[in-house]
Scaffold this motif. Sequence first.
Motif, PDB file in Angstrom:
ATOM      1  N   MET A 268       0.874  -1.430  -0.061  1.00 33.13           N
ATOM      2  CA  MET A 268      -0.219  -0.045   0.056  1.00 33.13           C
ATOM      3  C   MET A 268       0.792   1.202  -0.080  1.00 33.13           C
ATOM      4  O   MET A 268       0.306   2.289  -0.335  1.00 33.13           O
ATOM      5  N   GLY A 269       2.071   1.261   0.101  1.00 26.66           N
ATOM      6  CA  GLY A 269       3.226   2.604   0.220  1.00 26.66           C
ATOM      7  C   GLY A 269       3.015   2.859  -1.274  1.00 26.66           C
ATOM      8  O   GLY A 269       2.891   4.031  -1.379  1.00 26.66           O
ATOM      9  N   PRO A 270       3.366   2.296  -1.939  1.00 28.70           N
ATOM     10  CA  PRO A 270       3.346   2.717  -3.494  1.00 28.70           C
ATOM     11  C   PRO A 270       1.969   3.153  -3.928  1.00 28.70           C
ATOM     12  O   PRO A 270       1.894   3.794  -4.742  1.00 28.70           O
ATOM     13  N   GLN A 271       1.009   2.626  -3.232  1.00 28.66           N
ATOM     14  CA  GLN A 271      -0.335   3.240  -3.789  1.00 28.66           C
ATOM     15  C   GLN A 271      -0.405   4.592  -3.382  1.00 28.66           C
ATOM     16  O   GLN A 271      -1.286   5.634  -3.936  1.00 28.66           O
ATOM     17  N   HIS A 272       0.058   4.853  -2.285  1.00 19.81           N
ATOM     18  CA  HIS A 272      -0.039   6.237  -1.643  1.00 19.81           C
ATOM     19  C   HIS A 272       0.679   7.343  -2.992  1.00 19.81           C
ATOM     20  O   HIS A 272       0.145   8.340  -3.131  1.00 19.81           O
ATOM     21  N   GLU A 273       1.798   6.760  -3.468  1.00 18.27           N
ATOM     22  CA  GLU A 273       2.450   7.683  -4.695  1.00 18.27           C
ATOM     23  C   GLU A 273       1.525   7.657  -5.918  1.00 18.27           C
ATOM     24  O   GLU A 273       1.416   8.629  -6.404  1.00 18.27           O
ATOM     25  N   ALA A 274       0.731   6.490  -6.054  1.00 17.18           N
ATOM     26  CA  ALA A 274      -0.006   6.567  -7.088  1.00 17.18           C
ATOM     27  C   ALA A 274      -1.077   7.361  -7.218  1.00 17.18           C
ATOM     28  O   ALA A 274      -1.400   8.022  -7.928  1.00 17.18           O
ATOM     29  N   LEU A 275      -1.606   7.521  -5.987  1.00 21.21           N
ATOM     30  CA  LEU A 275      -2.883   8.308  -5.806  1.00 21.21           C
ATOM     31  C   LEU A 275      -2.510   9.883  -5.990  1.00 21.21           C
ATOM     32  O   LEU A 275      -3.305  10.891  -6.288  1.00 21.21           O
ATOM     33  N   GLU A 276      -1.325  10.149  -5.273  1.00 20.23           N
ATOM     34  CA  GLU A 276      -0.719  11.552  -5.386  1.00 20.23           C
ATOM     35  C   GLU A 276      -0.528  11.938  -6.859  1.00 20.23           C
ATOM     36  O   GLU A 276      -0.901  12.988  -7.261  1.00 20.23           O
ATOM     37  N   ARG A 277       0.103  10.800  -7.804  1.00 17.00           N
ATOM     38  CA  ARG A 277       0.211  11.091  -9.062  1.00 17.00           C
ATOM     39  C   ARG A 277      -1.009  11.546  -9.585  1.00 17.00           C
ATOM     40  O   ARG A 277      -1.042  12.470 -10.566  1.00 17.00           O
ATOM     41  N   ILE A 278      -2.060  10.748  -9.528  1.00 16.77           N
ATOM     42  CA  ILE A 278      -3.514  10.964  -9.974  1.00 16.77           C
ATOM     43  C   ILE A 278      -3.947  12.301  -9.673  1.00 16.77           C
ATOM     44  O   ILE A 278      -4.298  12.994 -10.550  1.00 16.77           O
ATOM     45  N   SER A 279      -3.665  12.777  -8.275  1.00 10.97           N
ATOM     46  CA  SER A 279      -4.219  14.280  -7.826  1.00 10.97           C
ATOM     47  C   SER A 279      -3.478  15.224  -8.446  1.00 10.97           C
ATOM     48  O   SER A 279      -4.056  16.281  -8.875  1.00 10.97           O
ATOM     49  N   ARG A 280      -2.231  14.946  -8.892  1.00 11.59           N
ATOM     50  CA  ARG A 280      -1.307  15.954  -9.305  1.00 11.59           C
ATOM     51  C   ARG A 280      -1.584  16.130 -10.888  1.00 11.59           C
ATOM     52  O   ARG A 280      -1.215  17.302 -11.175  1.00 11.59           O
ATOM     53  N   ASP A 281      -1.443  14.908 -11.514  1.00 13.31           N
ATOM     54  CA  ASP A 281      -1.021  14.967 -13.205  1.00 13.31           C
ATOM     55  C   ASP A 281      -2.431  14.527 -13.870  1.00 13.31           C
ATOM     56  O   ASP A 281      -2.143  14.219 -14.782  1.00 13.31           O
ATOM     57  N   ALA A 282      -3.325  14.417 -13.336  1.00 12.01           N
ATOM     58  CA  ALA A 282      -4.633  13.998 -14.022  1.00 12.01           C
ATOM     59  C   ALA A 282      -5.232  14.898 -14.745  1.00 12.01           C
ATOM     60  O   ALA A 282      -4.918  15.931 -15.119  1.00 12.01           O
ATOM     61  N   PRO A 283      -5.743  14.162 -16.249  1.00 12.89           N
ATOM     62  CA  PRO A 283      -5.988  15.262 -17.160  1.00 12.89           C
ATOM     63  C   PRO A 283      -7.134  16.159 -16.993  1.00 12.89           C
ATOM     64  O   PRO A 283      -7.631  16.078 -15.576  1.00 12.89           O
ATOM     65  N   GLY A 284      -7.676  16.987 -17.937  1.00 10.89           N
ATOM     66  CA  GLY A 284      -8.296  18.249 -17.554  1.00 10.89           C
ATOM     67  C   GLY A 284      -9.834  17.581 -17.067  1.00 10.89           C
ATOM     68  O   GLY A 284     -10.488  18.214 -16.437  1.00 10.89           O
ATOM     69  N   TRP A 285     -10.243  16.665 -17.750  1.00  9.94           N
ATOM     70  CA  TRP A 285     -11.637  15.785 -17.566  1.00  9.94           C
ATOM     71  C   TRP A 285     -11.768  15.540 -16.058  1.00  9.94           C
ATOM     72  O   TRP A 285     -12.887  15.479 -15.616  1.00  9.94           O
ATOM     73  N   PHE A 286     -10.652  15.426 -15.505  1.00 12.39           N
ATOM     74  CA  PHE A 286     -10.571  14.893 -13.948  1.00 12.39           C
ATOM     75  C   PHE A 286     -10.811  16.462 -13.053  1.00 12.39           C
ATOM     76  O   PHE A 286      -9.775  16.886 -12.897  1.00 12.39           O
TER      77      PHE A 286
END
Length: 334
Positions: free
Chosen positions: A208-226
């Motif tokens: 679950m540690g890497p999942q924390h990084e994945a979610l932060e990446r989604i929050s930071r770099d998600a496309p405009g429709w997000f």
Amino acid sequence: MEHSRTDQIAEDGPLLFARVLDGKGGGFPIAWKDAASWQPSAPGEVLWMHLNRTHEGLYEWLQSALGIPEPTAELLTSDETRPRAFREGSALVATLRGINFNPGAEPEDMVSMQLWSDGKRLLTLRRLPLQTPREILGQIDRGDGPRDAGATITLLAELMIARMNQSIVDMNEHIDMIEDMDVEEQHEQILAKITKIRRNCLSLKRHMGPQHEALERISRDAPGWFDADDRREIAETIERLRRYLDDIDISKESAVVLQDELRARSLASNEHATYMLTIVAGIFLPLSFLTGLLGINVGGIPGVDDPAAFWWVAGICVFVLAVLMTLFKRWKWL
């Protein structure tokens, strides 16, 4: 874990289920033959397809039907399950992990889910059954589900993380149970339980540690429709995951403390037994020396012809024993 006929691989393709989201919280089902060539017919419609990634031909279909690049298609259909997320043009690609609640599975046997979305289509792919997509499917069928692709991804991540809480609660309950067990009678059983808890904690933290990084990446770099609301929800999920990771650390430390306490008790018990044996040896060593000296088979042993000599020797032994006990008590060895 709920099993149903619709959660099996469809005969005409890898589709487990598909819904066209209407943008209002509801949706309607769509078959594989229609989903493959689907195009939105009204503003706000989004197609969500839940697929079995092990189905033959899915890798080629992702490239030919959706134009997904070969490396991404390979990632979506592979068993590479380390959580990660990245943006590919206007598409979001991610791999997430959740607790395995399938029958006979342990918490550390994580299940993975790959997802791909360009805002109009959302693909989720899995190998083993997952509860979370089915739960969201039920919400959509009731008309109170997510309205778009971003909200669906956010809800998937939120529910997968929320399910961690039950495993953490179960581990804490096991720790409380261990604290009430009889250490002397259930020593081996307690050690086995503590080892299992520590193994579960380490596995959950590692996955679950890497999942924390994945979610932060989604929050930071998600496309405009997000949109902004989705980013805020992802941020809340990240905070919840951070708390759960802290709780896992606390559970692991509690297990370590219990294990150290158990070892300390065992060591103290062994030391006490060794101490008592030393005291006994200290008491009987002078007596053994005295009786051994009188028992040597050489001439000149006093009292050989005296019938009362035995009682004299016994009296001397009692006297020596009394002197030793008095000295040991004065020296606080007893």
